[in-house]
Motif scaffolding. Sequence first.
Motif, mmCIF file in Angstrom:
data_model
loop_
_atom_site.group_PDB
_atom_site.id
_atom_site.type_symbol
_atom_site.label_atom_id
_atom_site.label_comp_id
_atom_site.label_asym_id
_atom_site.label_seq_id
_atom_site.Cartn_x
_atom_site.Cartn_y
_atom_site.Cartn_z
ATOM 1 N N UNK A 148 14.525 -9.194 15.346
ATOM 2 C CA UNK A 148 14.670 -8.774 14.157
ATOM 3 C C UNK A 148 13.374 -9.481 13.119
ATOM 4 N N UNK A 149 13.008 -8.453 12.508
ATOM 5 C CA UNK A 149 11.782 -8.658 11.412
ATOM 6 C C UNK A 149 12.119 -8.143 10.075
ATOM 7 N N UNK A 150 11.983 -9.175 9.190
ATOM 8 C CA UNK A 150 11.754 -8.874 7.772
ATOM 9 C C UNK A 150 10.725 -7.839 7.447
ATOM 10 N N UNK A 151 11.116 -6.949 6.653
ATOM 11 C CA UNK A 151 10.177 -5.849 6.382
ATOM 12 C C UNK A 151 9.945 -5.982 4.809
ATOM 13 N N UNK A 152 8.763 -5.555 4.373
ATOM 14 C CA UNK A 152 8.491 -5.468 3.037
ATOM 15 C C UNK A 152 9.027 -4.340 2.461
ATOM 16 N N UNK A 153 9.758 -4.574 1.319
ATOM 17 C CA UNK A 153 10.183 -3.491 0.315
ATOM 18 C C UNK A 153 9.422 -3.154 -0.655
ATOM 19 N N UNK A 154 9.140 -1.756 -0.761
ATOM 20 C CA UNK A 154 7.886 -0.985 -1.523
ATOM 21 C C UNK A 154 8.809 -0.964 -2.745
ATOM 22 N N UNK A 155 7.952 -0.960 -3.729
ATOM 23 C CA UNK A 155 8.291 -1.260 -5.078
ATOM 24 C C UNK A 155 7.515 0.020 -5.931
ATOM 25 N N UNK A 156 8.429 0.217 -7.037
ATOM 26 C CA UNK A 156 7.897 1.298 -7.896
ATOM 27 C C UNK A 156 6.592 0.637 -8.712
ATOM 28 N N UNK A 157 5.428 1.241 -8.718
ATOM 29 C CA UNK A 157 5.544 2.835 -8.802
ATOM 30 C C UNK A 157 4.986 3.457 -7.479
ATOM 31 N N UNK A 158 5.165 2.835 -6.339
ATOM 32 C CA UNK A 158 4.715 3.359 -5.027
ATOM 33 C C UNK A 158 5.188 4.681 -4.828
ATOM 34 N N UNK A 159 4.301 5.756 -4.763
ATOM 35 C CA UNK A 159 4.352 7.133 -4.519
ATOM 36 C C UNK A 159 5.465 7.534 -3.226
ATOM 37 N N UNK A 160 5.339 6.649 -2.260
ATOM 38 C CA UNK A 160 6.022 6.786 -1.036
ATOM 39 C C UNK A 160 7.598 6.748 -1.388
ATOM 40 N N UNK A 161 8.022 6.177 -2.536
ATOM 41 C CA UNK A 161 9.542 6.319 -3.044
ATOM 42 C C UNK A 161 9.877 7.746 -3.384
ATOM 43 N N UNK A 162 8.965 8.615 -3.508
ATOM 44 C CA UNK A 162 9.391 10.062 -3.882
ATOM 45 C C UNK A 162 9.203 10.973 -2.872
ATOM 46 N N UNK A 163 8.757 10.415 -1.521
ATOM 47 C CA UNK A 163 8.639 11.219 -0.290
ATOM 48 C C UNK A 163 10.155 11.597 0.107
ATOM 49 N N UNK A 164 10.195 12.874 0.920
ATOM 50 C CA UNK A 164 11.481 13.237 1.232
ATOM 51 C C UNK A 164 11.436 12.818 2.731
ATOM 52 N N UNK A 218 10.642 2.102 -18.077
ATOM 53 C CA UNK A 218 10.562 1.330 -16.915
ATOM 54 C C UNK A 218 9.377 1.512 -15.932
ATOM 55 N N UNK A 219 9.057 2.848 -15.745
ATOM 56 C CA UNK A 219 8.205 3.124 -14.862
ATOM 57 C C UNK A 219 6.537 2.711 -15.429
ATOM 58 N N UNK A 220 6.498 2.574 -16.895
ATOM 59 C CA UNK A 220 5.228 2.165 -17.315
ATOM 60 C C UNK A 220 5.372 0.458 -17.187
ATOM 61 N N UNK A 221 6.367 0.027 -17.294
ATOM 62 C CA UNK A 221 6.445 -1.382 -17.001
ATOM 63 C C UNK A 221 5.980 -1.909 -15.478
ATOM 64 N N UNK A 222 6.587 -1.181 -14.730
ATOM 65 C CA UNK A 222 6.337 -1.296 -13.185
ATOM 66 C C UNK A 222 4.765 -0.964 -12.884
ATOM 67 N N UNK A 223 4.199 0.117 -13.427
ATOM 68 C CA UNK A 223 2.858 0.529 -13.307
ATOM 69 C C UNK A 223 1.769 -0.535 -14.058
ATOM 70 N N UNK A 224 2.107 -1.094 -14.961
ATOM 71 C CA UNK A 224 1.383 -2.142 -15.538
ATOM 72 C C UNK A 224 1.410 -3.214 -14.744
ATOM 73 N N UNK A 225 2.707 -3.728 -14.057
ATOM 74 C CA UNK A 225 2.707 -4.851 -13.442
ATOM 75 C C UNK A 225 2.016 -4.725 -12.085
ATOM 76 N N UNK A 226 1.859 -3.511 -11.590
ATOM 77 C CA UNK A 226 1.236 -3.232 -10.108
ATOM 78 C C UNK A 226 -0.324 -3.403 -10.730
ATOM 79 N N UNK A 227 -0.799 -2.778 -11.695
ATOM 80 C CA UNK A 227 -2.187 -2.788 -11.869
ATOM 81 C C UNK A 227 -2.662 -4.002 -11.889
ATOM 82 N N UNK A 228 -1.806 -5.050 -12.891
ATOM 83 C CA UNK A 228 -2.194 -6.308 -12.839
ATOM 84 C C UNK A 228 -2.165 -7.143 -11.611
#
Length: 172
Positions: free
Chosen positions: A1-17, A158-168
């Motif tokens: 078993x392997x720990x996997x990275x959890x993707x975080x907002x604003x990652x666009x993959x979270x909007x994929x079907x 919330x989206x702005x907050x996470x987008x700003x954190x990702x840019x930083x």
Amino acid sequence: MTLRDIIILPDKRLRRISDKVDKITPEIRTLVADMFETMYEAPGIGLAAIQVAVPLRVITMDIAKKDDEKEPRVFINPEIIARSEEKSVYEEGCLSIPDIHEDVERPARVRVRFMDLDGKIHEEDADGLYATCIQHEIDHLNGVLFLDYLSKLKRDYIVRKFTKAARKAAAE
């Protein structure tokens, strides 16, 4: 078993079907084992495969109370086939949107159809935390986040907050 990275907002993959799972393979079994390890380590009570960057219709869940024995559940290709008119409100959080918790109104009861790791199809009625969690995780498979149930003002903040954190983080 392997720990996997959890993707975080604003990652666009979270909007994929997410794509349907056609058959249970050793890779699917490995994915499920990794998802449980990742979910428990986070810690969380539910995880959709897309949250570990795998766009497949797979969910792991364990809503047992912290001091109770674990009750791991796997849902492959889950779908809600019936919803109650009655609503309930639960405070929801998400491993892909850390440290944010908001009240979300959803159907109080649902009927869910899914496949298990043996390829067997099940139908179950869910209520309470189970109903809320399964709806939240199925939403992930459809590119929907619990933020989508909030007011536009709160969601945008919330989206702005996470987008700003990702840019930083990217600039460091």
